[in-house]
Write an enzyme that holds these catalytic residues in place. Structure first.
Site, PDB file in Angstrom:
ATOM      1  N   ASP A  10       0.874  -1.182   0.000  1.00  0.00           N
ATOM      2  CA  ASP A  10       0.000   0.000   0.000  1.00  0.00           C
ATOM      3  C   ASP A  10       0.909   1.230   0.000  1.00  0.00           C
ATOM      4  O   ASP A  10       1.751   1.379   0.883  1.00  0.00           O
ATOM      5  CB  ASP A  10      -0.895  -0.032   1.245  1.00  0.00           C
ATOM      6  CG  ASP A  10      -1.950   1.068   1.234  1.00  0.00           C
ATOM      7  OD1 ASP A  10      -2.981   0.887   1.872  1.00  0.00           O
ATOM      8  OD2 ASP A  10      -1.719   2.128   0.600  1.00  0.00           O
ATOM      9  N   ASP A 110      -3.656   2.223  -5.423  1.00  0.00           N
ATOM     10  CA  ASP A 110      -2.319   2.161  -4.810  1.00  0.00           C
ATOM     11  C   ASP A 110      -2.109   0.929  -3.927  1.00  0.00           C
ATOM     12  O   ASP A 110      -1.242   0.928  -3.071  1.00  0.00           O
ATOM     13  CB  ASP A 110      -2.042   3.443  -4.011  1.00  0.00           C
ATOM     14  CG  ASP A 110      -2.697   3.443  -2.645  1.00  0.00           C
ATOM     15  OD1 ASP A 110      -3.764   2.819  -2.501  1.00  0.00           O
ATOM     16  OD2 ASP A 110      -2.122   4.046  -1.720  1.00  0.00           O
ATOM     17  N   GLU A 111      -2.916  -0.106  -4.143  1.00  0.00           N
ATOM     18  CA  GLU A 111      -2.810  -1.298  -3.295  1.00  0.00           C
ATOM     19  C   GLU A 111      -2.825  -2.559  -4.125  1.00  0.00           C
ATOM     20  O   GLU A 111      -3.565  -2.642  -5.110  1.00  0.00           O
ATOM     21  CB  GLU A 111      -4.065  -1.406  -2.421  1.00  0.00           C
ATOM     22  CG  GLU A 111      -3.982  -0.758  -1.095  1.00  0.00           C
ATOM     23  CD  GLU A 111      -5.292  -0.923  -0.350  1.00  0.00           C
ATOM     24  OE1 GLU A 111      -5.655  -2.073  -0.037  1.00  0.00           O
ATOM     25  OE2 GLU A 111      -5.943   0.112  -0.112  1.00  0.00           O
TER      26      GLU A 111
HETATM   27  P1  TTP Z   1      -5.274   5.219   0.556  1.00  0.00           P
HETATM   28  O1  TTP Z   1      -4.258   4.132   0.322  1.00  0.00           O
HETATM   29  O2  TTP Z   1      -6.481   4.873   1.354  1.00  0.00           O
HETATM   30  O3  TTP Z   1      -4.579   6.439   1.298  1.00  0.00           O
HETATM   31  P2  TTP Z   1      -3.141   7.058   1.094  1.00  0.00           P
HETATM   32  O4  TTP Z   1      -2.308   6.274   0.156  1.00  0.00           O
HETATM   33  O5  TTP Z   1      -3.291   8.510   0.763  1.00  0.00           O
HETATM   34  O6  TTP Z   1      -2.553   6.984   2.568  1.00  0.00           O
HETATM   35  P3  TTP Z   1      -2.009   5.705   3.357  1.00  0.00           P
HETATM   36  O7  TTP Z   1      -0.558   5.986   3.598  1.00  0.00           O
HETATM   37  O8  TTP Z   1      -2.796   5.683   4.621  1.00  0.00           O
HETATM   38  O9  TTP Z   1      -2.208   4.509   2.492  1.00  0.00           O
HETATM   39  O10 TTP Z   1      -5.763   5.805  -0.818  1.00  0.00           O
HETATM   40  C1  TTP Z   1      -4.889   5.948  -1.940  1.00  0.00           C
HETATM   41  C2  TTP Z   1      -5.216   7.205  -2.711  1.00  0.00           C
HETATM   42  O11 TTP Z   1      -6.584   7.178  -3.136  1.00  0.00           O
HETATM   43  C3  TTP Z   1      -5.072   8.467  -1.889  1.00  0.00           C
HETATM   44  O12 TTP Z   1      -3.744   8.994  -1.910  1.00  0.00           O
HETATM   45  C4  TTP Z   1      -6.064   9.395  -2.510  1.00  0.00           C
HETATM   46  C5  TTP Z   1      -7.131   8.487  -3.080  1.00  0.00           C
HETATM   47  N1  TTP Z   1      -8.318   8.526  -2.200  1.00  0.00           N
HETATM   48  C6  TTP Z   1      -9.361   9.381  -2.553  1.00  0.00           C
HETATM   49  O13 TTP Z   1      -9.306  10.039  -3.605  1.00  0.00           O
HETATM   50  N2  TTP Z   1     -10.450   9.437  -1.734  1.00  0.00           N
HETATM   51  C7  TTP Z   1     -10.532   8.739  -0.560  1.00  0.00           C
HETATM   52  O14 TTP Z   1     -11.525   8.849   0.161  1.00  0.00           O
HETATM   53  C8  TTP Z   1      -9.451   7.876  -0.212  1.00  0.00           C
HETATM   54  C9  TTP Z   1      -9.503   7.077   1.066  1.00  0.00           C
HETATM   55  C10 TTP Z   1      -8.370   7.810  -1.056  1.00  0.00           C
HETATM   56 MG    MG Z   2      -2.128   4.171   0.346  1.00  0.00          MG
END
Ligand code: TTP
Ligand code: MG
Length: 399
Positions: A10, A110-111
Site C-alpha cells: 500500500d 495504490d494497493e
Molecule cells: P489510501 O491508500 O487509502 O490512502 P493514502 O495512500 O493517501 O494513505 P495511506 O498511507 O494511509 O495509504 O488511498 C490511496 C489514494 O486514493 C489516496 O492517496 C487518494 C485516493 N483517495 C481518494 O481520492 N479518496 C478517498 O476517500 C481515499 C480514502 C483515497
Molecule cells: Mg495508500
C-alpha cells in the site's frame, strides 16, 4: 505449515507523495491534495483526497472538507490533483512488483496483493524481497510503500498498515493470533465506524476480545465472529472487492425529437460509447459488461446487457457490443426518445489484469488503445467536437 507468502503493498499518502515528488519544494511539508481553481487557489468547498504524513500530524486526513483540514493545520498547502501522474506512478510501482511476484491482484489505485506461494526455492526469504521492492520503488518512482507479509491476505493487509509510512511488517505463519490480538477492531477490513461503535458498546475493543466473544452475545453477527476466528488462524475468508472509483458508468441521451432513424440512433450510440470508454480510460479502468437502454415515446424503458469475453476500455469494442444489443432490443420501426449505454464490472486496468495481458499479446488492441487515448487528449485540449467519427458528421450540432 505453509509459510507466509502473501505480500500486501500500500503506497504511503499516495497522491500527496506523487505531488511532493513532482514538486520537490513540497517535500517534508504538510500538504493536502484537493481541488484548486485555475489561479491555484483552493476551492473552499472541496474535500481532501489525501493528506501528506506531515499534515496528518495535525489531524488532517482523506475525505475531510478542506476548510476543516485547514483549520486543524493552517500551514497546510493545498495542491490540485494530477490523476494521469498517479496512474503513471502506480503502473511503474506494479511493474516493479512484477519483477518478483509471479501473481498480482491490484485492489485499488495504490494497493495490491502479491502472491508468492510456491516460490520457496527461488525466494527463500520474502522479507529480503519486500525490502528490494521497497528500495526499487523509492529509487525509480521516488515515493515510499508499506508492505505486510503474512499467510493470508487479510493478515497481510492489516500488517501493511501496521507501521506506516515506509513500513515492513512480517507475520510468520503460526503467529497470526499473537499479531492480531492486541490490535483495535477497526484494523479489520470491513469494520467501519458503525460496527466499531456497536462492539465498543459491548466492551469489545481488540481483535483478541472479538475472537473470544461468545456467539450468542453478538447475535445476528455470529457468522462474523466465526469468520473472525478463522481469520485469526490465518484463513482467508474476506473477499476483497477491487476498489475502483465507480462500479458502473453510464451515459444516456434524450433526443430533441423522437426518432426511428437507425443511422441517427447508431451515431448517438457511438457517441455514448465514446463517452463511457473515455471515462474508463481516464480512470485507468476497464469494464466487462455492456448494457444498452432504450426508451420509447410512451416512456416504456427496456434494457439488455451482456458480458464481453474480456474487460475492455476501447470505444470500438463497447460500441460493437452495444450495436448488437440495440438490434436485439429494438424492432427498428418504433420511434425512440432515449438511448443509453452503461458498463459494469469495472476493474482497475492493472498490469496483470486479463485486459492488459490480452493487450500485451494483441498488438492491434494496443494500437487501438493508443489511438483512442490520443483522441481523448485532443478532445480535452480542443473540445468535445474537435474530432468526430464519420457517422457523427452532421450530428455534431445536436450535441
Ligand atoms: P489510501 O491508500 O487509502 O490512502 P493514502 O495512500 O493517501 O494513505 P495511506 O498511507 O494511509 O495509504 O488511498 C490511496 C489514494 O486514493 C489516496 O492517496 C487518494 C485516493 N483517495 C481518494 O481520492 N479518496 C478517498 O476517500 C481515499 C480514502 C483515497
Ligand atoms: Mg495508500
Amino acid at each position: 505449515m505453509t509459510r507466509s507468502s502473501w505480500l500486501h503493498i500500500d503506497l504511503d499518502a499516495f497522491f500527496a507523495s506523487v505531488e511532493q515528488k513532482l514538486n520537490p519544494t513540497l517535500k517534508g511539508k504538510p500538504i493536502l491534495v484537493g481541488r484548486v481553481d485555475p489561479q491555484g487557489r483552493s476551492v473552499p468547498r472541496g474535500v481532501a483526497a489525501t493528506a501528506s504524513y506531515e499534515a496528518r500530524k495535525f489531524g488532517a486526513k482523506s475525505g475531510m472538507p478542506l476548510f476543516q483540514a485547514l483549520k486543524l493545520c493552517p500551514t497546510c498547502i493545498v495542491v490540485g490533483g494530477h490523476y494521469e501522474e498517479y496512474i503513471k506512478a502506480a503502473s511503474k510501482v506494479f511493474s516493479i512488483c512484477l519483477r518478483y511476484a509471479p501473481k498480482i491482484e491490484q485492489t485499488s489505485i495504490d494497493e495490491a496483493f502479491l502472491d508468492f506461494s510456491g516460490t520457496e526455492w527461488i525466494y527463500p526469504n520474502l522479507v529480503d524481497i519486500a525490502r528490494k521492492i521497497k528500495q526499487e520503488i523509492k529509487k525509480e518512482v521516488g515515493i515510499t510503500a508499506s508492505i505486510g507479509i503474512a499467510s493470508s491476505r487479510v493478515v497481510a493487509k492489516i500488517a501493511s498498515d501496521y507501521q506506516k509510512p515506509d513500513g515492513l511488517t512480517y507475520v510468520p505463519a503460526g503467529q497470526e493470533k499473537n499479531f492480531l490480538s492486541p490490535l483495535p477492531i477497526r484494523e479489520l477490513p470491513g469494520i467501519g465506524v458503525k460496527m466499531e461503535e456497536y462492539f465498543h458498546q459491548l466492551g469489545i475493543k481488540t481483535l483478541g476480545q472479538l475472537t473470544r466473544v461468545p456467539c450468542k452475545k453478538i447475535q445476528g453477527l455470529s457468522w462474523f465472529s466465526a469468520n473472525l476466528q478463522q481469520l485469526a488462524n490465518g484463513v482467508d475468508n474476506i473477499r476483497f472487492a477491487q476498489r475502483v472509483g465507480a462500479k458502473s458508468i453510464s451515459h444516456s441521451e434524450t433526443f430533441a425529437k423522437n426518432s426511428k432513424d437507425q443511422k441517427f440512433i447508431l451515431a448517438k450510440l457511438q457517441r455514448l460509447a465514446e463517452k463511457v470508454a473515455a471515462r474508463l480510460r481516464k480512470g485507468g479502468r476497464c469494464a466487462q459488461c455492456v448494457r444498452v437502454t432504450i426508451r420509447y415515446s410512451d416512456f416504456k424503458t427496456v434494457s439488455r446487457q451482456r458480458a464481453l469475453l474480456y474487460s475492455t476500455n476501447l470505444t470500438k469494442e463497447i460500441y460493437e457490443m452495444s450495436e448488437v444489443l440495440l438490434t436485439e432490443l429494438w424492432d427498428g420501426r418504433t420511434p425512440l426518445r432515449l438511448v443509453g449505454i452503461g458498463v459494469s464490472d469495472v476493474k482497475m486496468d492493472s498490469h496483470n489484469s486479463e485486459a492488459k495481458q490480452l493487450l500485451l499479446f494483441d498488438e492491434k488492441r494496443e494500437k487501438r488503445l493508443e489511438l483512442e487515448k490520443r483522441i481523448d487528449g485532443l478532445r480535452e485540449r480542443f473540445g468535445e467536437n474537435s474530432i468526430i467519427t464519420a457517422n457523427l458528421v452532421g450530428l455534431a450540432k445536436n450535441h
